[in-house]
Design a protein around this motif. Structure first.
Motif, PDB file in Angstrom:
ATOM      1  N   GLN A  66       0.401  -0.958  -0.159  1.00 57.49           N
ATOM      2  CA  GLN A  66      -0.085  -0.018   0.313  1.00 57.49           C
ATOM      3  C   GLN A  66       1.204   1.122   0.311  1.00 57.49           C
ATOM      4  N   ILE A  67       2.182   1.163   0.180  1.00 55.67           N
ATOM      5  CA  ILE A  67       2.773   2.550   0.839  1.00 55.67           C
ATOM      6  C   ILE A  67       3.460   2.398  -0.542  1.00 55.67           C
ATOM      7  N   SER A  68       3.946   1.907  -1.350  1.00 57.03           N
ATOM      8  CA  SER A  68       4.584   1.505  -2.445  1.00 57.03           C
ATOM      9  C   SER A  68       3.518   2.524  -3.782  1.00 57.03           C
ATOM     10  N   GLN A  69       2.266   2.077  -3.250  1.00 56.42           N
ATOM     11  CA  GLN A  69       0.977   2.219  -4.064  1.00 56.42           C
ATOM     12  C   GLN A  69       0.482   3.370  -4.156  1.00 56.42           C
ATOM     13  N   LEU A  70       0.894   4.644  -2.591  1.00 59.85           N
ATOM     14  CA  LEU A  70       1.039   5.302  -2.577  1.00 59.85           C
ATOM     15  C   LEU A  70       2.382   6.100  -3.196  1.00 59.85           C
ATOM     16  N   ALA A  71       2.926   5.844  -3.103  1.00 62.57           N
ATOM     17  CA  ALA A  71       4.719   6.370  -3.517  1.00 62.57           C
ATOM     18  C   ALA A  71       4.041   7.001  -4.550  1.00 62.57           C
ATOM     19  N   GLN A  72       3.790   6.390  -5.265  1.00 60.15           N
ATOM     20  CA  GLN A  72       3.880   5.889  -6.883  1.00 60.15           C
ATOM     21  C   GLN A  72       2.699   6.560  -7.403  1.00 60.15           C
ATOM     22  N   GLN A  73       1.579   7.025  -6.112  1.00 60.99           N
ATOM     23  CA  GLN A  73       0.011   8.201  -7.535  1.00 60.99           C
ATOM     24  C   GLN A  73       1.038   9.439  -7.104  1.00 60.99           C
ATOM     25  N   ILE A  74       1.444   9.571  -5.510  1.00 64.17           N
ATOM     26  CA  ILE A  74       2.002  10.783  -5.262  1.00 64.17           C
ATOM     27  C   ILE A  74       3.059  11.062  -6.416  1.00 64.17           C
ATOM     28  N   GLU A  75       3.785  10.574  -6.748  1.00 62.99           N
ATOM     29  CA  GLU A  75       4.976  10.700  -7.600  1.00 62.99           C
ATOM     30  C   GLU A  75       4.283  11.602  -9.401  1.00 62.99           C
ATOM     31  N   THR A  76       3.304  10.070  -9.772  1.00 62.99           N
ATOM     32  CA  THR A  76       2.671  10.249 -10.895  1.00 62.99           C
ATOM     33  C   THR A  76       2.053  11.967 -10.694  1.00 62.99           C
ATOM     34  N   GLN A  77       1.310  12.023  -9.645  1.00 71.15           N
ATOM     35  CA  GLN A  77       0.677  13.969  -9.108  1.00 71.15           C
ATOM     36  C   GLN A  77       1.469  14.826  -9.372  1.00 71.15           C
ATOM     37  N   LEU A  78       2.748  14.701  -9.317  1.00 73.82           N
ATOM     38  CA  LEU A  78       3.896  15.637  -8.742  1.00 73.82           C
ATOM     39  C   LEU A  78       4.309  16.033 -10.404  1.00 73.82           C
ATOM     40  N   ASN A  79       4.310  14.568 -11.345  1.00 76.07           N
ATOM     41  CA  ASN A  79       4.595  15.089 -12.919  1.00 76.07           C
ATOM     42  C   ASN A  79       3.711  15.837 -13.252  1.00 76.07           C
ATOM     43  N   ILE A  80       2.177  15.449 -12.900  1.00 73.18           N
ATOM     44  CA  ILE A  80       1.115  15.867 -13.394  1.00 73.18           C
ATOM     45  C   ILE A  80       1.760  17.747 -13.232  1.00 73.18           C
ATOM     46  N   TYR A  81       1.633  17.939 -11.780  1.00 76.53           N
ATOM     47  CA  TYR A  81       2.305  19.016 -11.385  1.00 76.53           C
ATOM     48  C   TYR A  81       3.545  19.923 -12.281  1.00 76.53           C
ATOM     49  N   GLN A  82       4.287  19.137 -12.341  1.00 73.88           N
ATOM     50  CA  GLN A  82       5.623  19.593 -12.919  1.00 73.88           C
ATOM     51  C   GLN A  82       5.431  19.940 -14.278  1.00 73.88           C
ATOM     52  N   ASN A  83       4.216  18.715 -14.893  1.00 76.70           N
ATOM     53  CA  ASN A  83       4.146  19.104 -16.306  1.00 76.70           C
ATOM     54  C   ASN A  83       2.955  20.727 -16.590  1.00 76.70           C
ATOM     55  N   LEU A  84       1.960  20.579 -15.470  1.00 78.14           N
ATOM     56  CA  LEU A  84       1.606  21.838 -15.513  1.00 78.14           C
ATOM     57  C   LEU A  84       2.721  23.432 -15.602  1.00 78.14           C
ATOM     58  N   LEU A  85       2.958  23.218 -14.306  1.00 84.22           N
ATOM     59  CA  LEU A  85       4.091  24.203 -14.308  1.00 84.22           C
ATOM     60  C   LEU A  85       4.563  24.852 -15.318  1.00 84.22           C
ATOM     61  N   GLN A  86       5.129  23.456 -16.241  1.00 84.92           N
ATOM     62  CA  GLN A  86       6.074  23.371 -17.685  1.00 84.92           C
ATOM     63  C   GLN A  86       5.356  24.043 -18.577  1.00 84.92           C
ATOM     64  N   ASN A  87       4.132  23.696 -18.677  1.00 80.40           N
ATOM     65  CA  ASN A  87       3.204  23.989 -19.893  1.00 80.40           C
ATOM     66  C   ASN A  87       2.848  25.402 -19.759  1.00 80.40           C
ATOM     67  N   THR A  88       2.649  25.668 -18.427  1.00 77.57           N
ATOM     68  CA  THR A  88       1.955  27.519 -18.095  1.00 77.57           C
ATOM     69  C   THR A  88       3.108  28.589 -17.738  1.00 77.57           C
ATOM     70  N   ALA A  89       4.883  27.845 -17.681  1.00 78.83           N
ATOM     71  CA  ALA A  89       5.344  28.758 -18.316  1.00 78.83           C
ATOM     72  C   ALA A  89       5.432  30.031 -19.320  1.00 78.83           C
ATOM     73  N   THR A  90       5.749  30.914 -19.029  1.00 77.69           N
ATOM     74  CA  THR A  90       5.807  31.854 -19.872  1.00 77.69           C
ATOM     75  C   THR A  90       7.367  32.221 -20.517  1.00 77.69           C
ATOM     76  N   LEU A  91       7.541  32.740 -21.649  1.00 78.39           N
ATOM     77  CA  LEU A  91       8.881  33.186 -22.406  1.00 78.39           C
ATOM     78  C   LEU A  91       9.876  34.242 -21.594  1.00 78.39           C
ATOM     79  N   PRO A  92      10.394  34.327 -20.835  1.00 77.94           N
ATOM     80  CA  PRO A  92      11.287  34.851 -20.281  1.00 77.94           C
ATOM     81  C   PRO A  92      11.986  36.412 -20.938  1.00 77.94           C
TER      82      PRO A  92
END
Length: 267
Positions: A66-92
Motif C-alpha cells: 500500500q505504501i509503495s502504491q501510495l508513493a507511485q500515486q504521489i509521484e504521478t501527481q508530482l509529474n502532473i504538477y510538473q507538466n502543468l507548471l512547465q506547460n504554463t511557463a511563459t517566455l523570459p
C-alpha cells in the motif's frame, strides 16, 4: 513356627520394598509426564507464536504494498504538477522586432518633397489640384508665365514620387538583416520551447512578424501604385494641355489681311 514367621517377615519386607519402590517410581513417572506436558505446551505456544509472526509478516507486506502504491500515486501527481507548471511557463523575453518604427520610417520616406504618397489621406485631392483635368484646362489655359510654374510642379511631383518609392524599396531591403536576426531568434526559441505556453507564445510572435511583413509589402505595393497613378496622371494632363492648345489655336480668328495678299499658312 519360627520358620513360618521368618518367611512371613521376608514376604512383608519384600512387599514393603515393592510398595516403597512402587511409591518412589510413581512420583518419578509422574514427574516425567509433567515434564512432557510442559514441553508440548511450549511447542504449541511456539507454533502459535510462529503463526502470529506469519500473520504479522503478511500484514506488514500488505502495508508495504500500500505504501509503495501510495508513493507511485504521489509521484504521478508530482509529474502532473510538473507538466502543468512547465506547460504554463511563459517566455523570459519577447522578440517583437521594430515593426512600428520601420512602418513609421517607411511613411516618412514616401512623404517627402512634392511626392504623392499612399500615406496621404487627401492624395486624390492633391493629385487633382496639381494635374488639372481637360475641362479645367479648356476654361483656364495657362499662359507662358503660369505654364512654367505649372510644369515645374508636375516635374517635381513625378520626380519626388519616383524617388520616394525607390527609397522605400531600399529601406525594406536594408531591414532584411535585422528582420532575419529576429526570425532567427524566434526560430531558436521555437526549437527550444519546453512547454505548450512557450510554444504558443513563439507562434504568436512569428504570426506578428508575418503581419508586419505583409504591412510593409502593402506599403510598397501601395506606393508603387501611387507612383504609377501619378505618372499616368501627368502624362494624361500633358496630352490634355496639348489638345486644349490645339483647339484654342484652331478656334482663333485669323488676322485681317485687307490691303494686301492673304497669308498662306501651311501645316
Amino acid at each position: 513356627m519360627p520358620h513360618r514367621c521368618l518367611t512371613s517377615n521376608r514376604l512383608l519386607a519384600g512387599l514393603a520394598a515393592f510398595v516403597v519402590a512402587t511409591g518412589e517410581a510413581k512420583p518419578a513417572e509422574a514427574g516425567t509426564a509433567t515434564g512432557a506436558a510442559t514441553e508440548w505446551t511450549q511447542v504449541l505456544n511456539n507454533g502459535e507464536l510462529v503463526a502470529l509472526v506469519g500473520k504479522s509478516g503478511e500484514q506488514i507486506q500488505k502495508q508495504l504494498t500500500q505504501i509503495s502504491q501510495l508513493a507511485q500515486q504521489i509521484e504521478t501527481q508530482l509529474n502532473i504538477y510538473q507538466n502543468l507548471l512547465q506547460n504554463t511557463a511563459t517566455l523570459p523575453s519577447h522578440m517583437w522586432g521594430q515593426v512600428e518604427r520601420d512602418l513609421n520610417q517607411l511613411r516618412s520616406i514616401v512623404d517627402q518633397g512634392q511626392s504623392i504618397s499612399f500615406s496621404m489621406g487627401d492624395a486624390d485631392d492633391i493629385l487633382q489640384q496639381r494635374f488639372q483635368s481637360y475641362s479645367s484646362l479648356k476654361t483656364n489655359l495657362p499662359d507662358n508665365a503660369s505654364f512654367s510654374t505649372t510644369y515645374q510642379s508636375w516635374s517635381d511631383t513625378n520626380r519626388d514620387t519616383i524617388a520616394s518609392t525607390l527609397k522605400a524599396a531600399s529601406l525594406t531591403a536594408e531591414q532584411f538583416d535585422s528582420e532575419e536576426g529576429t526570425i532567427s531568434s524566434l526560430r531558436s526559441m521555437s526549437e527550444t520551447a519546453d512547454g505548450q505556453m512557450k510554444a504558443l507564445q513563439v507562434g504568436h510572435q512569428i504570426a506578428a512578424q508575418q503581419v508586419a511583413q505583409v504591412q510593409k509589402l502593402r506599403g510598397l505595393v501601395s506606393q508603387q501604385m501611387t507612383m504609377m497613378g501619378t505618372w499616368l496622371q501627368a502624362e494624361q494632363t500633358d496630352k490634355d494641355l496639348a489638345q486644349a492648345r490645339r483647339e484654342k489655336f484652331f478656334s482663333g480668328t485669323a488676322p485681317s489681311t485687307s490691303g494686301g495678299e492673304k497669308m498662306k499658312v501651311e501645316w
